[in-house]
Write a protein that holds these residues in place. Structure first.
Motif, short mmCIF file in Angstrom:
data_model
loop_
_atom_site.label_atom_id
_atom_site.label_comp_id
_atom_site.label_asym_id
_atom_site.label_seq_id
_atom_site.Cartn_x
_atom_site.Cartn_y
_atom_site.Cartn_z
N PRO A 129 -0.56 -3.85 -6.73
CA PRO A 129 0.67 -4.42 -5.74
C PRO A 129 1.71 -3.36 -5.84
O PRO A 129 1.83 -2.24 -6.34
CB PRO A 129 1.31 -5.28 -7.20
N ARG A 130 2.76 -3.86 -5.03
CA ARG A 130 4.09 -2.98 -4.69
C ARG A 130 4.77 -2.56 -5.99
O ARG A 130 4.93 -3.73 -6.81
CB ARG A 130 4.82 -3.47 -3.75
N GLY A 131 5.05 -1.54 -6.35
CA GLY A 131 5.87 -1.63 -7.57
C GLY A 131 5.04 -1.47 -8.64
O GLY A 131 5.74 -1.05 -9.87
N SER A 132 3.97 -1.47 -8.75
CA SER A 132 2.99 -1.28 -9.67
C SER A 132 2.96 0.13 -10.31
O SER A 132 2.97 0.97 -9.81
CB SER A 132 1.55 -1.77 -9.42
N THR A 142 -1.61 -1.14 -13.25
CA THR A 142 -2.55 -2.02 -12.96
C THR A 142 -4.05 -1.73 -13.62
O THR A 142 -4.10 -0.61 -13.76
CB THR A 142 -2.85 -1.97 -11.55
N GLU A 172 -1.71 -6.50 -14.15
CA GLU A 172 -0.42 -5.57 -14.01
C GLU A 172 0.41 -5.59 -15.28
O GLU A 172 1.03 -6.46 -15.44
CB GLU A 172 0.52 -5.67 -12.80
N CYS A 219 -1.25 -11.51 -8.95
CA CYS A 219 -1.19 -10.70 -7.83
C CYS A 219 -2.46 -10.97 -6.92
O CYS A 219 -3.41 -11.24 -7.25
CB CYS A 219 -1.05 -9.24 -8.05
N GLN A 257 -3.85 -0.24 -1.44
CA GLN A 257 -2.54 -0.28 -2.01
C GLN A 257 -1.77 -1.44 -1.14
O GLN A 257 -2.21 -1.70 -0.08
CB GLN A 257 -1.70 0.87 -1.43
N ALA A 258 -1.19 -2.19 -1.64
CA ALA A 258 -0.64 -3.64 -1.07
C ALA A 258 0.43 -3.09 -0.09
O ALA A 258 1.27 -2.15 -0.29
CB ALA A 258 -0.02 -4.45 -2.05
#
Length: 283
Positions: free
Chosen positions: A117-120, A123, A161, A178, A282-283
């Protein structure tokens, strides 16, 4: 029998593998492997058709596999269900099953890309034995009744995450739901082929390194207890998925394993249930 769904995302067609590993097209019997099929005697019809030799053989070589059941109504999860996993996270083994949910649209195919996820920053992976429900379960009388409502078993990677789970104001669902966070499959295996669900070895590798090497005999609450227990709090419906917990070896545990990053390759296998291989994107 091993049920599977073959084809590009959203266009999968149902198939079945017999004991020799030969694949047969199920289009003459059903449009999909879903709750209606499982609850409506679909498994028995397929068994009879295989015995009669009336299903067409289908070549699935090189084709994408979708999740072996269509999007479930719900994905119910059991946390801290292996004593070694509870220990590695410095948590007391629970007195009752720890229950949380994942969004049903986390379910993807066993070899599909899993998105960080974005900002992860944390994970993580979790190999899990999955139960798929085949009949409505409501207030089962005892764990012994669970066999009557279980359609079969599968593999999931309960991707998580950890920062979202533990550091963003509470509620595990944030770190569990997610997109792509529950690759499922490759097969839905009927109970007669699985045997005792507490006699299954389970292994997860990241980039070829063995991270989790567990066994279902180490569950705190066995599969039948979990199904019975959940039926006291919610109605389990055909096609619902239950993730039953993960053994030790996660990145969040008491070890030096790094968290997942885009480009990592995760391989997951459980005895008799097949193998997943998914690459992180990558999201």
């Amino acid at each position: 029998m091993k049920f599977l769904r073959v084809g590009s995302a959203g266009l999968e067609r149902p198939a079945v593998l017999d004991a020799r590993g030969v694949a047969y097209d199920l289009a003459p019997l059903t449009a999909d492997i879903d709750g209606a099929f499982l609850a409506g005697g679909g498994v028995a019809r397929v068994r009879a058709a295989l015995a009669e030799g009336v299903l067409p053989v289908v070549d699935i070589t090189g084709q994408r596999l979708g999740a072996p059941v269509t999007r479930p109504g719900k994905v119910v999860c059991i946390g801290l269900n292996y004593a070694d996993h509870a220990a590695e996270t410095a948590t007391e083994p629970p007195a009752e099953p720890v229950v949380f949910m994942k969004a049903s649209n986390t379910v993807v195919g066993p070899d599909d890309v899993v998105l960080v996820p974005r900002g992860s920053v944390k994970t993580d992976y979790e190999i899990e034995l999955v139960v798929v429900i085949g009949r409505t379960a409501r207030y089962l009388d005892s764990p012994d009744d669970a066999d009557t409502v279980i359609a079969g078993y599968a593999i999931a990677d309960d991707v998580t995450e950890r920062a979202f789970q533990h550091e963003r104001g509470g509620q595990w669902d944030k770190g569990k739901s997610c997109e792509t966070f529950n690759p499922l499959g490759p097969w839905l295996v009927t109970p007669d082929e699985v045997g005792d669900p507490r006699e299954l070895g389970m292994r997860l590798r990241v980039n070829g390194e063995l991270r989790q090497d567990g066994h279902t005999k180490n569950m705190i609450f066995g599969v039948h207890h979990v199904v019975w227990y959940l039926s006291q709090f919610m109605v389990l419906e055909p096609g619902d998925v239950i993730n039953t917990g993960t053994p030790a070896g996660v990145a969040f545990g008491a070890n030096d394993f790094p968290y997942l990053r885009a480009g990592d390759v995760v391989e997951v296998e459980i005895d008799g249930l097949g193998r997943q291989r998914h690459v992180l994107g990558q999201a």
